[in-house]
Write a protein that holds these residues in place. Structure first.
Motif, PDB file in Angstrom:
ATOM      1  N   LEU A   1       2.335   1.866  -3.352  1.00 54.58           N
ATOM      2  CA  LEU A   1       1.348   2.368  -4.321  1.00 54.58           C
ATOM      3  C   LEU A   1       1.098   3.864  -4.143  1.00 54.58           C
ATOM      4  CD1 LEU A   1      -1.383  -0.469  -4.272  1.00 54.58           C
ATOM      5  CD2 LEU A   1       0.394  -0.086  -5.977  1.00 54.58           C
ATOM      6  N   GLY A   2       1.564   4.409  -3.030  1.00 60.52           N
ATOM      7  CA  GLY A   2       1.400   5.853  -2.831  1.00 60.52           C
ATOM      8  C   GLY A   2       0.585   6.215  -1.590  1.00 60.52           C
ATOM      9  N   PHE A   3       0.063   5.216  -0.879  1.00 61.34           N
ATOM     10  CA  PHE A   3      -0.668   5.528   0.353  1.00 61.34           C
ATOM     11  C   PHE A   3       0.336   6.032   1.385  1.00 61.34           C
ATOM     12  CE2 PHE A   3      -3.607   2.680  -1.763  1.00 61.34           C
ATOM     13  CZ  PHE A   3      -4.811   3.318  -1.547  1.00 61.34           C
ATOM     14  N   ARG A   4      -0.084   7.045   2.136  1.00 62.80           N
ATOM     15  CA  ARG A   4       0.844   7.683   3.077  1.00 62.80           C
ATOM     16  C   ARG A   4       0.759   7.026   4.441  1.00 62.80           C
ATOM     17  NH1 ARG A   4       0.391  14.047   1.418  1.00 62.80           N
ATOM     18  NH2 ARG A   4       0.077  13.634  -0.783  1.00 62.80           N
TER      19      ARG A   4
ATOM     20  N   LEU B   1       0.838  -1.209   0.000  1.00 58.78           N
ATOM     21  CA  LEU B   1       0.000   0.000   0.000  1.00 58.78           C
ATOM     22  C   LEU B   1       0.866   1.251   0.000  1.00 58.78           C
ATOM     23  CD1 LEU B   1      -2.716  -1.132   2.571  1.00 58.78           C
ATOM     24  CD2 LEU B   1      -3.125  -0.575   0.164  1.00 58.78           C
ATOM     25  N   ARG B   2       1.942   1.223   0.809  1.00 61.88           N
ATOM     26  CA  ARG B   2       2.838   2.390   0.840  1.00 61.88           C
ATOM     27  C   ARG B   2       3.510   2.592  -0.522  1.00 61.88           C
ATOM     28  NH1 ARG B   2       5.447   4.264   5.025  1.00 61.88           N
ATOM     29  NH2 ARG B   2       5.751   5.955   3.542  1.00 61.88           N
TER      30      ARG B   2
END
Lengths: 389, 222
Positions: free
Chosen positions: A295-298, A292-293
């Motif tokens: 992929l761009g999730f903060r 998830l990180r």
């Protein structure tokens, strides 16, 4: 919150056993917490509803309750003649001078002695408390040694059914009726004619005087009048509802404090349970977090997702705990009222405030339990997290 | 002009007080539309280099410019935003969310965009059609074969139309037939959709699909 709720919900469901056990643990703590609040609220409700908004009660200034109060007959008669008092339909003062004493009766079941309130009343007492209904038998006859008992007394004490006789105040008193106090403290009292009871107990004075005003707005002026009258200034007047609220305060605070302390101790266990569950969730989903990180999730998205997961677990625990606790409303318990030292029967009562405080308590468990694991998840190094695969 | 410019990159890790050099002074450019194969033995630093270009790791020294942005100067929050917009990841073990359907997995990167639900659905359906899984939209990863899972992962990687597609051993966990399908798909994305692809592999057959091959050995380009 960018990570979809479906991900959080479905992730919960994949760990059915641990999630269920954690929810179970939290629901038990919530049950205890809700039960304590329901108990405290039950006491307050029972006592506060005993008083009426329309009635005013007079007791001795130094007395904290009717039990320690004394009003002599002259003072009672002076108050009854004051123009601010309302009149009954047959033109008498809308006021009742009453006696309040305690007697001991054996309880059913345990066989222990319990303090029971005996209230000597007048015919106006029934007018002042229209909620009182005779359930069985009849009203006592004035001038006789007949008595009626509250429904809780009939249920919980030995020898308190219609036709039986109770010995107190040097006399035998015959029970001729059972009354329903509509869930108020009167359910836990025995009533008889005050003029028969005063000599029986060797009391020359009343305990209280309850009356109704013509206009509620006259209360402050009447209070000032009584306080400035040298014949009456040893007395104080209160709204009956406030008087009973004060009676419930000490007991409700005691239950709340003891119960809250116990619940908080239990909540440590539930919080640690939630924390262990959430740490396990983070450990099991390390690769997912890394993905998830990447992929761009903060970090904050990850933090929110895990916090929401923990709070959801706690919310389910709260719902189950509250639902289970709501069945406690079917039970009535009795204990000694700290204000009067007499037995008081009351029920667990659920209210919006109880639901609100219980929900806050449970969400607190979820938030605190989930916070550290959520921070750990959010702080995972992406490369290391992906390597966990 | 190059799309990706790697200039004098070094990367070290520290174990106690000992420095472990993974990459040493690496420089190369990748043009737009290239299909680059990074080869090398295990521990040569291929994945580390890929991670640096993808912005999930930071170089100890040097700079990496992707589409005129020096990503080595971006902070963590800016990098996350940049990754969401410019990078499409394909992992060796697919890294799909097991609790989400193929559709939901592919939709994940779009949740970081400003697209409406309807637009997201259109993008996801299009991406799944490109990878040939238009009929597996509501299947969960465990209901798919390894090859199909990797195709879902590729759909997730391309759904945002990223600047660069990075693939780390995309066929490493697949049988020969599935691996061949995935390589054909990557080739198609490169030729038909002009996607710039950087693929780490130690499989020579996979590397044959790349236009260019760079070899890494002990952290140095050869």
């Amino acid at each position: 919150m960018k990570i979809p709720l479906t991900y959080t919900l479905k992730s919960l469901w994949t760990r059915k056993l641990t999630t269920t056990l954690t929810i179970g643990g939290i629901s038990m703590v919530v049950f205890v917490f809700a039960a304590v609040l329901m108990l405290a609220y039950g006491v307050e409700k029972t006592l506060i509803e005993t008083g009426s908004d329309e009635n005013v009660i007079v007791i001795r200034k130094a007395a904290q309750a009717e039990l320690q109060s004394q009003i002599d007959r002259d003072a009672a008669n002076i108050i009854k003649t004051l123009p601010e008092l309302a009149a009954t339909p047959d033109g008498k003062p809308f006021a009742a001078n009453e006696l309040f004493v305690l007697i001991n009766i054996f309880k059913k079941g345990s066989g222990d002695m319990g303090n029971v309130t005996v209230r000597g009343i007048t015919s106006e007492s029934m007018l002042l408390r229209p909620q009182i209904k005779i359930l069985e038998g009849k009203m006592f006859t004035a001038g006789t040694s007949e008595i009626i008992v509250g429904s809780s007394i009939a249920k919980r004490f030995q020898g308190c059914t219609i036709g039986e006789r109770l010995k107190f105040g040097g006399n035998y008193w015959t029970i001729v009726g059972v009354f329903d106090g509509n869930g108020t403290g009167f359910d836990s009292e025995i009533w008889g004619d005050v003029e028969q009871m005063l000599p029986a107990f060797g009391r020359p004075v009343f305990s209280s005087l309850t009356f109704r005003l013509k206009n509620q707005s006259d209360f402050d002026a009447l209070k000032t009048k009584i306080e400035s009258d040298r014949r009456l200034n040893y007395l104080e007047i209160q709204h009956e509802k406030e008087y009973y609220a004060e009676q419930s305060r000490l007991m409700a605070i005691f239950i709340r404090v003891i119960g809250t302390v116990v619940s908080i101790i239990f909540s440590f266990g539930a919080t640690i349970g939630a924390m262990i569950t959430m740490y396990a969730a983070v450990a099991n989903r390390t690769v997912e977090i890394g993905t998830l990180r990447s992929l761009g999730f903060r970090r904050r998205n990850i933090l929110a997702a895990f916090l929401i997961e923990s709070v959801l677990i706690a919310s389910l625990g709260a719902a189950i705990g509250l639902f289970t606790a709501s069945f406690l409303q079917l039970f009535v318990i009795s204990t000694v009222n700290f204000g009067t030292f007499s037995e008081l029967a009351f029920g667990f009562t659920l209210s919006l405030a109880v639901i609100k405080y219980t929900a806050i308590f449970a969400l607190g468990i979820g938030f605190i339990g989930g916070f550290l694991p959520a921070v750990r998840a959010a702080r995972l190094n992406i490369v290391n997290a992906l390597r966990a695969s | 002009m190059s799309l990706v410019s790697v200039q004098n990159i070094s990367k070290s890790y520290w174990r106690d007080s000992q420095e472990i050099r993974v990459l040493t002074n690496i420089s190369f450019d990748i043009a737009e539309g290239d299909f680059l194969g990074l080869m090398g033995p295990s521990g040569s630093g291929k994945t580390t280099l890929l991670n640096l270009i993808a912005g999930i790791d930071k170089p100890t020294k040097g700079s990496i410019t992707v589409s005129s942005t020096d990503i080595s100067k971006l902070n963590e929050s800016e990098l996350a935003k940049w990754r969401a917009r410019h990078i499409g990841f394909v992992f060796q073990f697919y890294n799909l969310m097991p609790v989400l359907t193929a559709f939901e997995n592919v939709e994940l990167p779009l949740l970081l965009s400003k697209l409406s639900k309807k637009e997201r659905r259109e993008h996801v359906e299009f991406a799944l059609q490109i990878v040939g899984l238009g009929d597996r939209v509501h299947h969960y990863p465990k209901q798919l074969s390894g090859g199909q899972e990797q195709r879902v992962a590729i759909a997730r990687a391309i759904v945002t139309d990223p600047t660069v597609l990075v693939a780390d051993e995309p066929t490493g966990d697949l049988d020969k037939v599935s691996a061949e399908e995935i390589l054909k798909l990557l080739e198609r994305l490169n030729t038909e959709f002009k996607k710039t692809i950087i693929m780490v592999t130690h499989d020579p057959r996979a590397a044959e699909r790349a236009h260019k091959i760079r070899h890494l050995d002990k952290g140095e380009l050869s």
